[in-house]
Design a protein around this motif. Structure first.
Motif, PDB file in Angstrom:
ATOM      1  N   SER A  94       0.843  -1.196   0.000  1.00  0.00           N
ATOM      2  CA  SER A  94       0.000   0.000   0.000  1.00  0.00           C
ATOM      3  C   SER A  94       0.879   1.247   0.000  1.00  0.00           C
ATOM      4  N   MET A  95       0.670   2.096  -1.021  1.00  0.00           N
ATOM      5  CA  MET A  95       1.480   3.303  -1.151  1.00  0.00           C
ATOM      6  C   MET A  95       0.818   4.533  -0.520  1.00  0.00           C
ATOM      7  N   ASN A  96      -0.452   4.398  -0.166  1.00  0.00           N
ATOM      8  CA  ASN A  96      -1.176   5.522   0.431  1.00  0.00           C
ATOM      9  C   ASN A  96      -1.669   5.114   1.817  1.00  0.00           C
ATOM     10  N   PRO A  97      -1.117   5.691   2.878  1.00  0.00           N
ATOM     11  CA  PRO A  97      -1.533   5.302   4.242  1.00  0.00           C
ATOM     12  C   PRO A  97      -2.966   5.694   4.570  1.00  0.00           C
ATOM     13  N   LEU A  98      -3.576   6.558   3.756  1.00  0.00           N
ATOM     14  CA  LEU A  98      -4.941   6.996   4.022  1.00  0.00           C
ATOM     15  C   LEU A  98      -5.976   6.030   3.443  1.00  0.00           C
ATOM     16  N   ILE A  99      -5.535   5.083   2.621  1.00  0.00           N
ATOM     17  CA  ILE A  99      -6.442   4.110   2.023  1.00  0.00           C
ATOM     18  C   ILE A  99      -6.369   2.804   2.804  1.00  0.00           C
ATOM     19  N   ALA A 100      -7.530   2.273   3.150  1.00  0.00           N
ATOM     20  CA  ALA A 100      -7.582   1.029   3.931  1.00  0.00           C
ATOM     21  C   ALA A 100      -7.332  -0.163   3.009  1.00  0.00           C
ATOM     22  N   GLU A 101      -6.073  -0.537   2.887  1.00  0.00           N
ATOM     23  CA  GLU A 101      -5.677  -1.680   2.068  1.00  0.00           C
ATOM     24  C   GLU A 101      -4.769  -2.592   2.890  1.00  0.00           C
ATOM     25  N   SER A 102      -4.941  -3.896   2.695  1.00  0.00           N
ATOM     26  CA  SER A 102      -4.077  -4.858   3.362  1.00  0.00           C
ATOM     27  C   SER A 102      -3.012  -5.324   2.376  1.00  0.00           C
ATOM     28  N   ASP A 103      -2.249  -6.344   2.756  1.00  0.00           N
ATOM     29  CA  ASP A 103      -1.233  -6.881   1.854  1.00  0.00           C
ATOM     30  C   ASP A 103      -1.812  -7.944   0.917  1.00  0.00           C
ATOM     31  N   GLN A 104      -3.111  -8.228   1.034  1.00  0.00           N
ATOM     32  CA  GLN A 104      -3.740  -9.182   0.124  1.00  0.00           C
ATOM     33  C   GLN A 104      -4.123  -8.487  -1.190  1.00  0.00           C
ATOM     34  N   CYS A 105      -4.087  -9.230  -2.272  1.00  0.00           N
ATOM     35  CA  CYS A 105      -4.442  -8.664  -3.566  1.00  0.00           C
ATOM     36  C   CYS A 105      -4.665  -9.777  -4.579  1.00  0.00           C
ATOM     37  N   ARG A 129       0.688  -7.091 -16.555  1.00  0.00           N
ATOM     38  CA  ARG A 129       0.437  -7.473 -15.163  1.00  0.00           C
ATOM     39  C   ARG A 129      -0.761  -6.688 -14.636  1.00  0.00           C
ATOM     40  N   ARG A 130      -1.634  -7.383 -13.896  1.00  0.00           N
ATOM     41  CA  ARG A 130      -2.800  -6.762 -13.273  1.00  0.00           C
ATOM     42  C   ARG A 130      -2.731  -6.954 -11.769  1.00  0.00           C
ATOM     43  N   GLU A 131      -3.074  -5.920 -11.017  1.00  0.00           N
ATOM     44  CA  GLU A 131      -3.120  -6.026  -9.557  1.00  0.00           C
ATOM     45  C   GLU A 131      -4.337  -5.294  -9.037  1.00  0.00           C
ATOM     46  N   ASP A 132      -5.113  -5.990  -8.218  1.00  0.00           N
ATOM     47  CA  ASP A 132      -6.311  -5.425  -7.602  1.00  0.00           C
ATOM     48  C   ASP A 132      -6.202  -5.625  -6.091  1.00  0.00           C
ATOM     49  N   PRO A 133      -6.144  -4.561  -5.298  1.00  0.00           N
ATOM     50  CA  PRO A 133      -5.993  -4.714  -3.845  1.00  0.00           C
ATOM     51  C   PRO A 133      -7.245  -5.231  -3.154  1.00  0.00           C
ATOM     52  N   THR A 134      -8.347  -5.349  -3.894  1.00  0.00           N
ATOM     53  CA  THR A 134      -9.596  -5.862  -3.316  1.00  0.00           C
ATOM     54  C   THR A 134      -9.844  -7.273  -3.827  1.00  0.00           C
ATOM     55  N   VAL A 135      -9.799  -8.243  -2.930  1.00  0.00           N
ATOM     56  CA  VAL A 135     -10.053  -9.634  -3.293  1.00  0.00           C
ATOM     57  C   VAL A 135     -11.551  -9.870  -3.204  1.00  0.00           C
ATOM     58  N   ASP A 136     -12.194 -10.007  -4.356  1.00  0.00           N
ATOM     59  CA  ASP A 136     -13.642 -10.180  -4.381  1.00  0.00           C
ATOM     60  C   ASP A 136     -14.013 -11.350  -5.280  1.00  0.00           C
ATOM     61  N   ALA A 137     -15.316 -11.518  -5.493  1.00  0.00           N
ATOM     62  CA  ALA A 137     -15.784 -12.641  -6.303  1.00  0.00           C
ATOM     63  C   ALA A 137     -15.321 -12.532  -7.749  1.00  0.00           C
ATOM     64  N   ASN A 138     -15.146 -11.329  -8.246  1.00  0.00           N
ATOM     65  CA  ASN A 138     -14.645 -11.110  -9.607  1.00  0.00           C
ATOM     66  C   ASN A 138     -13.117 -11.060  -9.555  1.00  0.00           C
ATOM     67  N   ASN A 139     -12.528 -12.218  -9.229  1.00  0.00           N
ATOM     68  CA  ASN A 139     -11.102 -12.244  -8.898  1.00  0.00           C
ATOM     69  C   ASN A 139     -10.169 -12.429 -10.088  1.00  0.00           C
ATOM     70  N   MET A 140     -10.668 -12.296 -11.309  1.00  0.00           N
ATOM     71  CA  MET A 140      -9.809 -12.339 -12.491  1.00  0.00           C
ATOM     72  C   MET A 140      -9.866 -11.045 -13.284  1.00  0.00           C
ATOM     73  N   GLN A 141     -10.531 -10.037 -12.741  1.00  0.00           N
ATOM     74  CA  GLN A 141     -10.647  -8.763 -13.431  1.00  0.00           C
ATOM     75  C   GLN A 141     -10.595  -7.636 -12.415  1.00  0.00           C
ATOM     76  N   GLY A 142     -10.398  -6.417 -12.918  1.00  0.00           N
ATOM     77  CA  GLY A 142     -10.367  -5.252 -12.050  1.00  0.00           C
ATOM     78  C   GLY A 142      -8.953  -4.869 -11.654  1.00  0.00           C
ATOM     79  N   GLY A 143      -8.849  -3.719 -11.025  1.00  0.00           N
ATOM     80  CA  GLY A 143      -7.549  -3.238 -10.588  1.00  0.00           C
ATOM     81  C   GLY A 143      -6.816  -2.478 -11.679  1.00  0.00           C
ATOM     82  N   ASP A 144      -5.538  -2.311 -11.486  1.00  0.00           N
ATOM     83  CA  ASP A 144      -4.690  -1.569 -12.419  1.00  0.00           C
ATOM     84  C   ASP A 144      -3.848  -2.532 -13.244  1.00  0.00           C
TER      85      ASP A 144
END
Length: 275
Positions: free
Chosen positions: A100-111, A130-145
């Motif tokens: 997590s590069m922004n301490p103001l955003i609630a993100e864990s080390d999971q992605c 490469r794709r990385e999404d800091p939110t692990v959700d049901a749509n776990n093969m899409q989203g993020g940057d």
């Protein structure tokens, strides 16, 4: 009478010819030196980008995990594709590699992390994205940057150790609990073994090939241990010991040579474009 001093026309022509010859030799030498310098720089750049990509993929895979709970959105999925006989694989998994590069955003080390090959028609070459999404959700093969990791890609091949043998595909998802948009149960695209179910592989072999300065592919291969895998690496360690024994004895040369087969020698599955 004193004879006047000077050069004859023949002497001037000979001197001019010798000077021109020396200058042409010096110019060609400088030209070859510049070409060699550019060749070495292009080669170093190709080695650097491939090695950097392998290090990044390795650090992501080392932190990969799959939770045993049926309610978890974690996964480890890899499909083997090819185009023109060269592997162009696809890889998706959950990992603890997020920073997590922004301490103001609630993100864990999971992605969620994904790697996919894309054909760039404007450049007429392949790239590894490469794709990385800091939110692990049901749509776990899409989203993020997404961003381009390797340019001018020739091949991307991954294999997975299940404790007994190397597999070209991997799918950890329990399909008895998965349903599609129509409510019907989903089916895996390939044969799913018991070792894959709700588990990440014990180790992953990653091979990346890029175009070198002379147009020939440069292949880099690395094996990564998945630290949080529940699969034992004992069988793989025994295989490595057998390789060491074979390399130290002349009677085992056939075994040693068979272990050096390039993963690019055997084409795999069907290619799926990255969009």
């Amino acid at each position: 009478m004193r004879r006047s001093s000077g050069f004859t026309l023949l002497e001037v022509l000979v001197a001019t010819a010798v000077t021109a010859m020396i200058l042409s030799i010096v110019y060609s030498s400088f030209g070859r030196t510049i070409e060699s310098k550019e060749y070495v720089e292009l080669g170093n750049e190709a080695y650097h980008r491939a090695r950097w990509a392998l290090d990044k993929i390795g650090s992501d895979l080392a932190c990969a995990y799959v939770h045993r709970s049926n309610n978890s959105n974690s996964l480890f999925y890899a499909a083997s594709h090819d185009i023109s006989g060269m592997p162009m694989d696809e890889l998706h998994f959950t990992s603890f590699a997020h920073v997590s590069m922004n301490p103001l955003i609630a993100e864990s080390d999971q992605c969620e992390i994904g790697y996919k090959v894309a054909w760039i028609s404007e450049l007429e070459r392949f790239q590894l994205w490469r794709r990385e999404d800091p939110t692990v959700d049901a749509n776990n093969m899409q989203g993020g940057d997404e961003y381009m990791l390797v340019d001018d890609l020739v091949a991307f091949n991954v294999r997975f150790w299940d404790g007994f043998s190397w597999a070209d595909n991997w799918d950890s998802r329990p399909y008895d609990t998965l349903t599609g948009e129509d409510g019907a149960s989903e089916e895996t695209e390939f044969q799913q073994t018991d070792e894959m179910l709700k588990a990440s592989p014990a180790a992953v072999e990653v091979s990346v090939a890029v175009n070198g300065p002379d147009g020939r592919p440069i292949i880099f291969t690395s094996k990564v241990k998945v630290e949080m895998s529940t699969i034992s690496l004992k069988a793989l360690d025994e295989e490595d010991d057998d390789d060491d024994d074979a390399s130290s004895g002349g009677s085992s040369s056939d075994s040693k040579n068979s272990n050096k087969t390039s993963p690019f020698d055997s084409p795999t599955g069907g290619y799926v474009g990255a969009g």
